[in-house]
Design a protein around this motif. Structure first.
Motif, PDB file in Angstrom:
ATOM      1  N   CYS A  89       0.860  -1.183   0.000  1.00  0.00           N
ATOM      2  CA  CYS A  89       0.000   0.000   0.000  1.00  0.00           C
ATOM      3  C   CYS A  89       0.897   1.235   0.000  1.00  0.00           C
ATOM      4  O   CYS A  89       2.113   1.143  -0.078  1.00  0.00           O
ATOM      5  N   LYS A  90       0.282   2.398   0.106  1.00  0.00           N
ATOM      6  CA  LYS A  90       1.047   3.654   0.027  1.00  0.00           C
ATOM      7  C   LYS A  90       1.529   4.111   1.403  1.00  0.00           C
ATOM      8  O   LYS A  90       1.736   5.294   1.643  1.00  0.00           O
ATOM      9  N   CYS A  94       1.681   7.755   2.934  1.00  0.00           N
ATOM     10  CA  CYS A  94       0.343   7.982   3.505  1.00  0.00           C
ATOM     11  C   CYS A  94       0.479   8.383   4.977  1.00  0.00           C
ATOM     12  O   CYS A  94       1.282   7.801   5.713  1.00  0.00           O
ATOM     13  N   CYS A 128      -1.363  -0.047   7.682  1.00  0.00           N
ATOM     14  CA  CYS A 128      -2.249   0.227   8.810  1.00  0.00           C
ATOM     15  C   CYS A 128      -3.502  -0.633   8.713  1.00  0.00           C
ATOM     16  O   CYS A 128      -3.694  -1.343   7.720  1.00  0.00           O
TER      17      CYS A 128
HETATM   18  S1  SF4 Z   1      -4.563   4.108   4.857  1.00  0.00           S
HETATM   19 FE1  SF4 Z   1      -3.255   2.505   5.748  1.00  0.00          FE
HETATM   20  S2  SF4 Z   1      -3.488   0.773   4.350  1.00  0.00           S
HETATM   21 FE2  SF4 Z   1      -4.203   2.598   3.248  1.00  0.00          FE
HETATM   22  S3  SF4 Z   1      -2.410   3.400   2.148  1.00  0.00           S
HETATM   23 FE3  SF4 Z   1      -2.464   4.443   4.122  1.00  0.00          FE
HETATM   24  S4  SF4 Z   1      -1.131   3.177   5.445  1.00  0.00           S
HETATM   25 FE4  SF4 Z   1      -1.673   1.917   3.694  1.00  0.00          FE
END
Ligand code: SF4
Length: 224
Positions: A89-90, A94, A128
């Protein structure tokens, strides 16, 4: 068939380009776009594993398209009985990400991508709780440990496809080195005990001792 080349309807071919765990540079995308417009039908598909597919390449154009992919240092692959493109994922950028997800995914890609397995094995790395469902649908899903900061927890044996099932949560927090050992161990279990076309989950459920073996190994790992 060369890894990354997929035979399609009407004798056309799709070629799959895997980036760096879902990341492509602007230069790579320009090269992919040029190959798609010259040798394919000008269309590009993004896949759920963060790879890109160039569509509708005719048999006459396949060899030259593959040559252009090589010249441009693009990574052809992500098919066959192998460890597939690592998904992440990012979480690196993020605001909710609890660690450098892409750095870990890249490390796992270097270590495990392309290894031969009985059918295929999908590894996903997530930053997360918001990707819990995705982590649970990988053969090996990696999440941050919420009770033990800077550690990781595993979800093993998730499947999508025609028999979707959630991976089992292994409630053992691992540091990065332990995580890498654990993934290596699980892949070896799959390689030793699986037969085509079994996915990891089928292999483990067919022999519950293997679940126990993984659990025991992880406990030993954290006690070292
Ligand atoms: S919200 Fe959580 S799962 Fe989604 S990109 Fe961000 S860190 Fe990854």
């Amino acid at each position: 068939m060369v890894s990354g080349v997929i035979h399609q309807k009407n004798n056309f071919y799709t070629v799959r380009i895997i980036g760096n765990c879902g990341e492509f540079s602007a230069e790579e995308l320009i090269a992919i776009a040029q190959i798609a417009s010259t040798y394919g039908n000008g269309k590009i598909t993004a896949t759920s594993r963060g790879t890109i597919e160039i569509e509708q390449i005719s048999p006459d154009n396949l060899e030259i398209a593959l040559e252009k992919i090589k010249i441009n240092n693009l990574r052809l692959g992500g098919t066959g009985t192998t460890v597939r493109a690592i998904v992440s994922c990012k979480g690196t950028t993020c605001t909710k990400g609890l660690y450098d997800v892409h750095a870990l995914a890249t490390e796992l890609d270097n270590l495990f991508y392309g290894k031969t397995v009985p059918k295929k094995l999908k590894i996903g790395v997530f930053g997360c709780i918001n990707s819990l469902g995705k982590a649970k649908s990988q053969d090996i899903g990696i999440m941050p440990s919420f009770k033990n900061p800077h550690k990781f927890e595993l979800y093993i044996g998730g499947l999508l496809g025609n028999s979707p099932v959630y991976g089992q949560h292994i409630d053992i927090a691992l540091n990065k080195e332990q995580l890498i050992c654990a993934i290596k161990f699980i892949i070896e279990i799959y390689q030793k005990n699986g037969k085509y076309p079994q996915r990891l989950r089928k292999v483990l459920d067919a022999n519950p001792n293997l679940w126990q073996e993984i659990n025991n190994y992880l406990i030993e790992l954290i006690q070292k």
